[in-house]
Design an enzyme around this catalytic site. Structure first.
Site, mmCIF file in Angstrom:
data_model
loop_
_atom_site.group_PDB
_atom_site.id
_atom_site.type_symbol
_atom_site.label_atom_id
_atom_site.label_comp_id
_atom_site.label_asym_id
_atom_site.label_seq_id
_atom_site.Cartn_x
_atom_site.Cartn_y
_atom_site.Cartn_z
ATOM 1 C CG ASN A 7 -1.815 0.950 1.421
ATOM 2 O OD1 ASN A 7 -1.870 1.843 0.468
ATOM 3 N ND2 ASN A 7 -2.593 1.078 2.424
ATOM 4 N NE ARG A 91 -6.078 0.856 -0.024
ATOM 5 C CZ ARG A 91 -6.596 0.889 1.333
ATOM 6 N NH1 ARG A 91 -5.716 0.428 2.235
ATOM 7 N NH2 ARG A 91 -7.657 1.276 1.559
ATOM 8 C CG HIS A 180 -12.628 3.654 3.107
ATOM 9 N ND1 HIS A 180 -13.250 4.568 3.543
ATOM 10 C CD2 HIS A 180 -11.454 3.748 3.269
ATOM 11 C CE1 HIS A 180 -12.313 5.409 3.967
ATOM 12 N NE2 HIS A 180 -11.154 4.867 3.804
ATOM 13 N N GLY A 210 -12.267 5.624 10.096
ATOM 14 C CA GLY A 210 -10.785 5.557 10.635
ATOM 15 C C GLY A 210 -10.514 7.194 10.393
ATOM 16 N NE ARG A 241 -9.626 12.789 3.928
ATOM 17 C CZ ARG A 241 -9.554 11.268 3.546
ATOM 18 N NH1 ARG A 241 -10.413 10.924 2.885
ATOM 19 N NH2 ARG A 241 -8.530 10.809 3.876
ATOM 20 C CD GLU A 384 -8.662 -1.408 4.361
ATOM 21 O OE1 GLU A 384 -7.891 -1.068 5.417
ATOM 22 O OE2 GLU A 384 -9.045 -0.467 3.447
HETATM 23 P P1 ADP Z 1 -6.575 5.392 8.581
HETATM 24 O O1 ADP Z 1 -6.295 3.885 8.015
HETATM 25 O O2 ADP Z 1 -7.558 5.842 8.004
HETATM 26 O O3 ADP Z 1 -5.192 6.229 8.722
HETATM 27 P P2 ADP Z 1 -7.376 4.097 10.961
HETATM 28 O O4 ADP Z 1 -8.406 2.937 10.653
HETATM 29 O O5 ADP Z 1 -5.823 3.384 11.483
HETATM 30 O O6 ADP Z 1 -7.256 5.116 10.023
HETATM 31 O O7 ADP Z 1 -8.048 5.004 12.220
HETATM 32 C C1 ADP Z 1 -7.168 5.835 12.705
HETATM 33 C C2 ADP Z 1 -8.266 6.770 13.669
HETATM 34 O O8 ADP Z 1 -8.876 5.872 14.390
HETATM 35 C C3 ADP Z 1 -7.501 7.425 14.745
HETATM 36 O O9 ADP Z 1 -7.206 8.650 14.272
HETATM 37 C C4 ADP Z 1 -8.568 7.525 15.808
HETATM 38 O O10 ADP Z 1 -9.070 9.014 15.463
HETATM 39 C C5 ADP Z 1 -9.169 6.428 15.813
HETATM 40 N N1 ADP Z 1 -8.792 5.490 17.113
HETATM 41 C C6 ADP Z 1 -7.978 4.418 16.967
HETATM 42 N N2 ADP Z 1 -7.959 3.773 18.072
HETATM 43 C C7 ADP Z 1 -8.794 4.564 19.000
HETATM 44 C C8 ADP Z 1 -9.380 4.327 20.343
HETATM 45 N N3 ADP Z 1 -8.982 3.252 21.105
HETATM 46 N N4 ADP Z 1 -10.130 5.124 20.747
HETATM 47 C C9 ADP Z 1 -10.767 6.166 19.819
HETATM 48 N N5 ADP Z 1 -10.188 5.968 18.708
HETATM 49 C C10 ADP Z 1 -9.303 5.636 18.174
#
Ligand code: ADP
Length: 402
Positions: A7, A91, A180, A210, A241, A384
């Site tokens: 990725n 990806r 996604h 996320g 965003r 994924e």
């Molecule tokens: P991406 O792949 O889009 O970068 P992720 O799926 O890894 O993002 O999600 C990241 C986000 O998930 C973080 O910015 C946070 O907001 C949220 N997050 C992760 N763990 C926790 C938790 N234990 N409690 C609350 N929010 C969480």
């Protein structure tokens, strides 16, 4: 088969080496700050090794070489030689209308991915850099592209067209594509397995929450609508965003804040969302903590986020003529009971009732709805990389049989 899943971002490479038979991750890691100075690789192997290597990496080809060195390292490597890798799964964020499913990469496919660059200027060039680097280093191995947009290609025109002159769709491909898709597809399939029902009979709303976040309506195994659009900016309020806003806000900001169109676009992408509302952070862990300490704007940001998700769930229940289950996945969807509770607040009338006791337990796939309720609420960790590995294996097996 050992399948290498990549990725690639503009300055990063995330990877996993997956055994397609056991489905085990043999090794994984992330190389960051490519071409930016201060590059570093965090590499993990199945043998519980975690190492960090710091060294300048100028481009993706050098980056892949560095990852290959780690994979074959005599102390912590998991393979003796890179030729043990049977196939590469890449990806790719945007496949436009051309790609409805994963494909074996050849020159024509590369050209078609290039054609989608105007629609994903940040993502597709980075994905192509990774593809080219791997194909240069491993020209004899099969390389497969798995698209984030492909799963949403079943969305009907009534859902993917905007209220814009039809010529713009013909001329520029201006329409909703959705993203996604790999994750929405995976959690839908897992939900059907978990519920012991046929995917072809289920109406699901999948919430991938996320940093980037989107909701999809998956009817009988097919995406029929999703919240992200022409780009990943549309839909939910996200980490940074804005999600959907009145388009009139764009010229308004250009005028009042003396910004160019490009500046407004960056503002809506990087300075908005819950970060912009709270003035604090894009990370919900920070917001939950601040909200617990009485920070009203942090609470407001979380409420706005959750409200929009729940509105989409309601809308998609209507779009599908009913609802069997809502699935929460990705960083926030999997890990935040607080956000899930806020989202579920208004869903009770549809027969989707959260059981807070069950939701407190954190353990893999689980049901968090009350016993016997009409609409199941599920938490399903996304994977994924595994989907990309499985699809790569499937495509490669087809080649052998041809
Ligand atoms: P991406 O792949 O889009 O970068 P992720 O799926 O890894 O993002 O999600 C990241 C986000 O998930 C973080 O910015 C946070 O907001 C949220 N997050 C992760 N763990 C926790 C938790 N234990 N409690 C609350 N929010 C969480």
């Amino acid at each position: 088969m050992k399948i290498f899943v990549l990725n690639c971002g503009s300055s990063s490479i995330k990877y996993q080496l997956i055994d397609s038979v056991t489905k085990k991750v043999l090794s994984k890691g992330v190389l960051e700050r490519i071409g930016a100075g201060g590059s570093f690789l965090k590499h993990y192997s199945i043998y519980d090794y975690a190492i960090e290597i710091k060294r300048p990496v100028a481009n993706h080809t050098e980056g892949i070489k560095m990852v290959f060195e780690a994979l074959t390292n005599k102390d912590y490597g998991v393979i003796k030689d890179v030729t043990e890798i049977s196939a590469f799964g890449h990806r790719v964020v945007h496949g436009g209308e051309k790609f409805h499913e994963p494909v074996l990469i050849n020159e024509a496919v590369i050209e078609d991915i290039k054609k989608c660059i105007p629609m994903a200027p940040l993502h597709n060039p980075a994905n192509l850099a990774g593809i080219k680097a791997c194909m240069t280093l491993m020209p004899n191995a099969p390389h497969v592209a798995v698209f984030d947009t492909a799963f949403h290609q079943t969305i009907p025109a009534k859902a993917y067209l905007y209220g814009l002159p039809y010529e713009l769709y013909i001329k520029y491909g201006l329409r909703k594509y959705g993203f996604h898709g790999i994750s929405h597809q995976y959690v839908s399939e897992m939900a059907a397995k978990y519920l012991g029902r046929e995917l072809a009979e289920l109406r699901l709303v999948t919430c991938h929450l996320g940093n980037g976040a989107s909701v999809a309506a998956v009817k009988h195994g097919k995406s029929i609508d999703t919240s992200m659009g022409f780009t990943p900016l549309e839909g939910l309020v996200m980490g940074t965003r804005c999600g959907e806003v009145d388009p009139a806000i764009i010229p308004f900001l250009m005028d009042k804040e003396d910004m160019t169109g490009k500046q407004v676009y960056q503002y809506l992408n990087n300075k908005s969302g819950v970060l912009g509302i709270s003035g604090l952070s894009s990370d919900f862990r920070d917001l939950e903590k601040a909200s617990g300490n009485g920070d009203e704007r942090a609470s407001l940001a979380m409420d706005i986020f959750a409200y929009r998700v729940s509105k989409y769930i309601g809308a998609y229940a209507v779009a599908m003529g009913g609802l069997d289950a809502v699935i929460f996945t990705a960083g926030l969807g999997e890990n935040s009971p607080v956000i899930r509770e806020k989202i579920c607040e208004g869903l009770g009338f549809m027969g989707a009732c959260l059981d807070k006791g069950k939701d407190a337990v954190r353990d893999g796939i689980r049901e968090i709805s009350t016993d016997g309720c009409l609409v199941k609420l599920l938490v399903i960790p996304t994977n994924e990389e595994l989907v990309i590995a499985n699809e790569t294996e499937r495509i490669c097996k087809n080649i052998v049989f041809l």
